[in-house]
Design a protein around this motif. Structure first.
Motif, PDB file in Angstrom:
ATOM      1  N   CYS A  32       0.818  -1.229  -0.248  1.00 27.85           N
ATOM      2  CA  CYS A  32      -0.014   0.035  -0.107  1.00 27.85           C
ATOM      3  C   CYS A  32       0.681   1.169  -0.037  1.00 27.85           C
ATOM      4  CB  CYS A  32      -0.951   0.144   1.177  1.00 27.85           C
ATOM      5  SG  CYS A  32      -2.166  -1.559   1.535  1.00 27.85           S
ATOM      6  N   ARG A  33       1.718   1.348   0.902  1.00 25.95           N
ATOM      7  CA  ARG A  33       2.476   2.347   0.994  1.00 25.95           C
ATOM      8  C   ARG A  33       3.818   2.852  -0.133  1.00 25.95           C
ATOM      9  NH1 ARG A  33       5.352   1.014   6.576  1.00 25.95           N
ATOM     10  NH2 ARG A  33       6.285   2.981   6.092  1.00 25.95           N
ATOM     11  N   TYR A  34       4.157   1.824  -0.708  1.00 25.23           N
ATOM     12  CA  TYR A  34       5.421   1.913  -1.599  1.00 25.23           C
ATOM     13  C   TYR A  34       5.210   1.551  -3.292  1.00 25.23           C
ATOM     14  CZ  TYR A  34       7.623   2.115   2.864  1.00 25.23           C
ATOM     15  OH  TYR A  34       7.885   2.621   4.194  1.00 25.23           O
ATOM     16  N   PHE A  35       4.189   0.758  -3.394  1.00 27.09           N
ATOM     17  CA  PHE A  35       4.032   0.300  -4.801  1.00 27.09           C
ATOM     18  C   PHE A  35       2.745   0.364  -5.382  1.00 27.09           C
ATOM     19  CE2 PHE A  35       7.807  -1.509  -3.249  1.00 27.09           C
ATOM     20  CZ  PHE A  35       8.930  -1.422  -4.219  1.00 27.09           C
ATOM     21  N   CYS A  36       1.613   0.426  -4.546  1.00 29.79           N
ATOM     22  CA  CYS A  36       0.156   0.540  -5.181  1.00 29.79           C
ATOM     23  C   CYS A  36      -0.050   1.461  -5.965  1.00 29.79           C
ATOM     24  CB  CYS A  36      -0.920   0.192  -3.982  1.00 29.79           C
ATOM     25  SG  CYS A  36      -2.770   0.047  -4.644  1.00 29.79           S
ATOM     26  N   PRO A  37      -0.181   0.994  -7.412  1.00 28.39           N
ATOM     27  CA  PRO A  37      -0.677   2.079  -8.278  1.00 28.39           C
ATOM     28  C   PRO A  37      -2.256   2.673  -8.095  1.00 28.39           C
ATOM     29  CG  PRO A  37      -0.552   0.270  -9.401  1.00 28.39           C
ATOM     30  CD  PRO A  37      -0.204  -0.231  -8.198  1.00 28.39           C
ATOM     31  N   THR A  38      -3.138   1.734  -7.489  1.00 31.22           N
ATOM     32  CA  THR A  38      -4.341   2.100  -7.415  1.00 31.22           C
ATOM     33  C   THR A  38      -4.456   3.166  -6.045  1.00 31.22           C
ATOM     34  OG1 THR A  38      -5.342   0.162  -8.116  1.00 31.22           O
ATOM     35  CG2 THR A  38      -6.772   1.251  -6.691  1.00 31.22           C
ATOM     36  N   GLY A  39      -3.722   2.927  -5.171  1.00 27.12           N
ATOM     37  CA  GLY A  39      -3.635   3.902  -4.147  1.00 27.12           C
ATOM     38  C   GLY A  39      -3.169   5.297  -4.369  1.00 27.12           C
ATOM     39  N   ALA A  40      -2.158   5.116  -5.320  1.00 23.07           N
ATOM     40  CA  ALA A  40      -1.613   6.477  -5.816  1.00 23.07           C
ATOM     41  C   ALA A  40      -2.675   7.229  -6.486  1.00 23.07           C
ATOM     42  CB  ALA A  40      -0.450   6.214  -6.704  1.00 23.07           C
ATOM     43  N   LEU A  41      -3.554   6.822  -7.382  1.00 18.58           N
ATOM     44  CA  LEU A  41      -4.518   7.316  -8.051  1.00 18.58           C
ATOM     45  C   LEU A  41      -5.570   7.807  -7.199  1.00 18.58           C
ATOM     46  CD1 LEU A  41      -5.980   7.899 -10.658  1.00 18.58           C
ATOM     47  CD2 LEU A  41      -6.891   5.754 -10.600  1.00 18.58           C
ATOM     48  N   ILE A  42      -6.036   7.282  -6.156  1.00 22.52           N
ATOM     49  CA  ILE A  42      -6.741   7.629  -5.067  1.00 22.52           C
ATOM     50  C   ILE A  42      -6.235   8.834  -4.286  1.00 22.52           C
ATOM     51  CG2 ILE A  42      -7.997   7.275  -3.048  1.00 22.52           C
ATOM     52  CD1 ILE A  42      -8.310   4.402  -3.818  1.00 22.52           C
ATOM     53  N   ASP A  43      -4.717   8.810  -4.041  1.00 24.01           N
ATOM     54  CA  ASP A  43      -4.057   9.869  -3.405  1.00 24.01           C
ATOM     55  C   ASP A  43      -4.299  11.150  -4.145  1.00 24.01           C
ATOM     56  OD1 ASP A  43      -3.968   9.242  -0.726  1.00 24.01           O
ATOM     57  OD2 ASP A  43      -1.723   8.763  -0.662  1.00 24.01           O
ATOM     58  N   PHE A  44      -3.977  11.008  -5.397  1.00 20.32           N
ATOM     59  CA  PHE A  44      -4.200  12.269  -6.263  1.00 20.32           C
ATOM     60  C   PHE A  44      -5.253  13.194  -5.953  1.00 20.32           C
ATOM     61  CE2 PHE A  44      -5.373  14.168 -10.264  1.00 20.32           C
ATOM     62  CZ  PHE A  44      -4.389  15.110 -10.381  1.00 20.32           C
ATOM     63  N   PHE A  45      -6.373  12.497  -5.601  1.00 21.26           N
ATOM     64  CA  PHE A  45      -7.685  13.348  -5.569  1.00 21.26           C
ATOM     65  C   PHE A  45      -7.798  13.613  -3.960  1.00 21.26           C
ATOM     66  CE2 PHE A  45      -8.626  10.792  -9.258  1.00 21.26           C
ATOM     67  CZ  PHE A  45      -8.919  11.755 -10.201  1.00 21.26           C
ATOM     68  N   ARG A  46      -7.015  13.109  -3.144  1.00 26.79           N
ATOM     69  CA  ARG A  46      -6.893  13.442  -1.788  1.00 26.79           C
ATOM     70  C   ARG A  46      -5.973  14.566  -1.506  1.00 26.79           C
ATOM     71  NH1 ARG A  46      -3.666  12.536   2.680  1.00 26.79           N
ATOM     72  NH2 ARG A  46      -2.205  11.329   1.302  1.00 26.79           N
ATOM     73  N   ARG A  47      -4.946  14.611  -1.946  1.00 25.55           N
ATOM     74  CA  ARG A  47      -3.943  15.650  -1.638  1.00 25.55           C
ATOM     75  C   ARG A  47      -4.352  16.925  -2.221  1.00 25.55           C
ATOM     76  NH1 ARG A  47       1.661  12.368  -2.823  1.00 25.55           N
ATOM     77  NH2 ARG A  47       1.395  10.748  -0.777  1.00 25.55           N
ATOM     78  N   GLU A  48      -3.457  18.049  -1.672  1.00 25.28           N
ATOM     79  CA  GLU A  48      -3.823  19.273  -2.397  1.00 25.28           C
ATOM     80  C   GLU A  48      -2.842  19.608  -3.326  1.00 25.28           C
ATOM     81  OE1 GLU A  48      -3.504  22.538   0.624  1.00 25.28           O
ATOM     82  OE2 GLU A  48      -5.116  21.853   1.681  1.00 25.28           O
ATOM     83  N   SER A  49      -3.133  20.280  -4.293  1.00 28.08           N
ATOM     84  CA  SER A  49      -2.254  20.348  -5.536  1.00 28.08           C
ATOM     85  C   SER A  49      -0.847  20.659  -5.259  1.00 28.08           C
ATOM     86  CB  SER A  49      -2.773  21.663  -6.447  1.00 28.08           C
ATOM     87  OG  SER A  49      -3.950  21.422  -6.943  1.00 28.08           O
ATOM     88  N   LYS A  50      -0.493  21.433  -4.218  1.00 27.26           N
ATOM     89  CA  LYS A  50       0.903  21.773  -3.927  1.00 27.26           C
ATOM     90  C   LYS A  50       1.815  20.600  -3.172  1.00 27.26           C
ATOM     91  CE  LYS A  50      -0.349  23.369   0.750  1.00 27.26           C
ATOM     92  NZ  LYS A  50       0.212  22.274   1.409  1.00 27.26           N
ATOM     93  N   ASP A  51       1.087  19.455  -2.979  1.00 27.98           N
ATOM     94  CA  ASP A  51       1.654  18.311  -2.431  1.00 27.98           C
ATOM     95  C   ASP A  51       1.807  17.304  -3.295  1.00 27.98           C
ATOM     96  OD1 ASP A  51       1.450  19.590   0.192  1.00 27.98           O
ATOM     97  OD2 ASP A  51      -0.665  18.809   0.776  1.00 27.98           O
ATOM     98  N   ILE A  52       1.046  17.403  -4.664  1.00 24.29           N
ATOM     99  CA  ILE A  52       1.315  16.292  -5.598  1.00 24.29           C
ATOM    100  C   ILE A  52       2.717  16.079  -5.932  1.00 24.29           C
ATOM    101  CG2 ILE A  52       0.872  15.647  -7.793  1.00 24.29           C
ATOM    102  CD1 ILE A  52      -1.927  16.727  -7.400  1.00 24.29           C
ATOM    103  N   LEU A  53       3.617  17.380  -6.255  1.00 25.41           N
ATOM    104  CA  LEU A  53       4.894  17.397  -6.580  1.00 25.41           C
ATOM    105  C   LEU A  53       5.511  18.505  -5.538  1.00 25.41           C
ATOM    106  CD1 LEU A  53       4.716  17.417 -10.537  1.00 25.41           C
ATOM    107  CD2 LEU A  53       5.767  15.698  -9.075  1.00 25.41           C
ATOM    108  N   PRO A  54       5.752  17.933  -4.278  1.00 24.31           N
ATOM    109  CA  PRO A  54       6.225  18.899  -3.305  1.00 24.31           C
ATOM    110  C   PRO A  54       7.772  19.471  -3.550  1.00 24.31           C
ATOM    111  CG  PRO A  54       6.160  16.678  -2.575  1.00 24.31           C
ATOM    112  CD  PRO A  54       5.563  16.592  -3.583  1.00 24.31           C
ATOM    113  N   LYS A  55       8.051  20.874  -3.438  1.00 24.78           N
ATOM    114  CA  LYS A  55       9.349  21.341  -3.868  1.00 24.78           C
ATOM    115  C   LYS A  55      10.443  20.807  -2.889  1.00 24.78           C
ATOM    116  CE  LYS A  55       7.379  25.804  -5.536  1.00 24.78           C
ATOM    117  NZ  LYS A  55       7.317  27.173  -5.367  1.00 24.78           N
TER     118      LYS A  55
END
Length: 419
Positions: free
Chosen positions: A366-389
């Protein structure tokens, strides 16, 4: 529970709307394509339907050579059946005697008509003149499947062939209807069980402090009901198939419900619902993790790379899907282990590997390899957290390399174990 700052998630909302529109367009397109490819009933069957069920509004193919007859009030008023392909081995005097059969909503025969055939015309004419085809009118299907009608003198072979054709085809229809009723009952039980688990999970989601002491029961229900009993889990493969083929609400209402909850709740509340409370594979890892209190602490640089790997795995799988590769992307996720009979050997290896890892590394998949979890997290996070500086390009590049190696290893193992 506080509602997340929606204004900071407008790009995700745009992406979600595009996905929904794409799925809707594809669903409608495929629905029209399927409608155009449906086998049309013969004119003899249409005439039989019109005669027997005059309130017919429309017909819909539900199985090969079987149509559902719908009345003006959109209710099912009967079934229309062709006795042709599966009864072609029943020969009269000089050929088969294919039939059109109409059954009403009380499972009684309303009409039987002959289709174009190679039987001797004079024999067929005598059968019709003697009213042989009308003998079944009003007869329950369960009686007709075993009823032997007296043959017509002067057309014995033809009338016997028609009798056997009626018995065989209605027997097939009755058996299919019985199986369908059992399947409907099983589906209803499944829907109720899944709905209960989802409502139970929602209670944990909104009231964690009150329900967390019962968490083990939720994990067991998720594994048993959503995993093994119903096989209801989200995956990149499923979402990809919706984008390519559209959705069949009739067959996928549970999956659609889970998907809506999985994507909408994190968007508004900023907290993952599916991965934390619903996913049967995540639940399996969490339960196994309770076997040992000793956990492996990965170095911070390794965690930094691995925590960004699953999003790269998602991008790679999306690219594989979009470019029309013949690779089966379901092999890159371990979820079909719950459908063990249809799971590939590669999936079994992948699932067992991460289940064993979860004993020492909590929810490693879940934490390191799940692509489905990554897709769901895309909608959970704020835009600035998707590609943090704060994350350097070097870390992102290493994560991409790890993802590439993972995908290559998974598909390589799948190809190797397929031989």
């Amino acid at each position: 529970m506080k509602i997340a700052r929606i204004k900071n998630k407008l790009p995700q909302l745009a992406v979600l709307l595009v996905i929904l529109v794409a799925i809707g367009v594809r669903t409608e397109h495929n629905k029209k394509s399927r409608a155009q490819s449906v086998t049309l009933p013969s004119k003899e069957l249409l005439a039989c339907i019109k005669q027997a069920l005059p309130t017919t509004e429309s017909i819909e193919e539900v199985a090969p050579e079987t149509w559902k007859v719908v009345g003006g009030g959109h209710e099912v008023i009967g079934q229309a059946i062709l006795a042709q392909k599966t009864t072609s081995d029943i020969i009269g005097y000089s050929g088969p005697t294919p039939l059109a059969i109409v059954v009403n909503d009380q499972e009684q025969v309303e009409c039987i008509a002959l289709l174009p055939n190679d039987e001797t015309p004079s024999y067929v004419g005598r059968v019709v003149e003697e009213g042989f085809l009308k003998r079944w009118k009003g007869m329950p299907v369960e009686e007709a499947v075993s009823k032997d009608m007296d043959a017509i003198s002067g057309a014995t072979y033809s009338s016997v062939a028609i009798n056997e054709t009626v018995k065989k085809r209605l027997s097939e229809y009755a058996q299919a209807a019985s199986v369908a009723r059992k399947a409907d009952l099983k589906a209803i039980v499944g829907y109720v069980a899944v709905l209960f688990v989802l409502l139970y999970a929602l209670a944990f989601y909104f009231y964690p402090q009150r329900f967390n002491k019962y968490r083990i029961s939720l994990l067991i229900l998720s594994i048993g009901v959503l995993g093994f009993f119903y096989g209801s889990f989200l995956s990149v493969k499923l979402v990809g198939s919706w984008l390519m083929q559209g959705i069949s609400l009739k067959n996928q209402v549970i999956f659609v419900t889970i998907a809506l909850l999985a994507f909408v709740l994190p968007y508004f509340f900023g907290k993952n619902f599916y991965c934390s409370y619903v996913c049967p594979f995540g639940a399996s890892q969490e339960l196994l993790g309770k076997l040992s209190k000793r956990k492996v602490e990965l170095p911070s640089p390794v965690v930094s790379v691995l925590s960004r790997t699953r999003s790269k795995v998602l991008l790679l799988l999306m690219a594989i899907t979009l470019f029309g590769s013949t690779l089966e992307i379901s092999d890159a996720e371990p979820f079909s282990i719950f459908l063990f009979a249809s799971a590939s050997k590669g999936v079994v290896v992948l699932a067992v590997l991460f289940l064993l890892l979860s004993v020492a590394i909590p929810r490693a998949w879940c934490r390191y390899f799940c692509p489905t979890g990554a897709l769901i997290d895309f909608f959970r996070r704020e835009s600035k957290d998707i590609l943090p500086k704060s994350v350097t390009p070097k870390v992102q590049l290493i994560a991409l390399l790890v993802a590439v190696l993972f995908v290559l290893a998974v598909f390589g193992a799948a190809l190797f174990t397929s031989f």
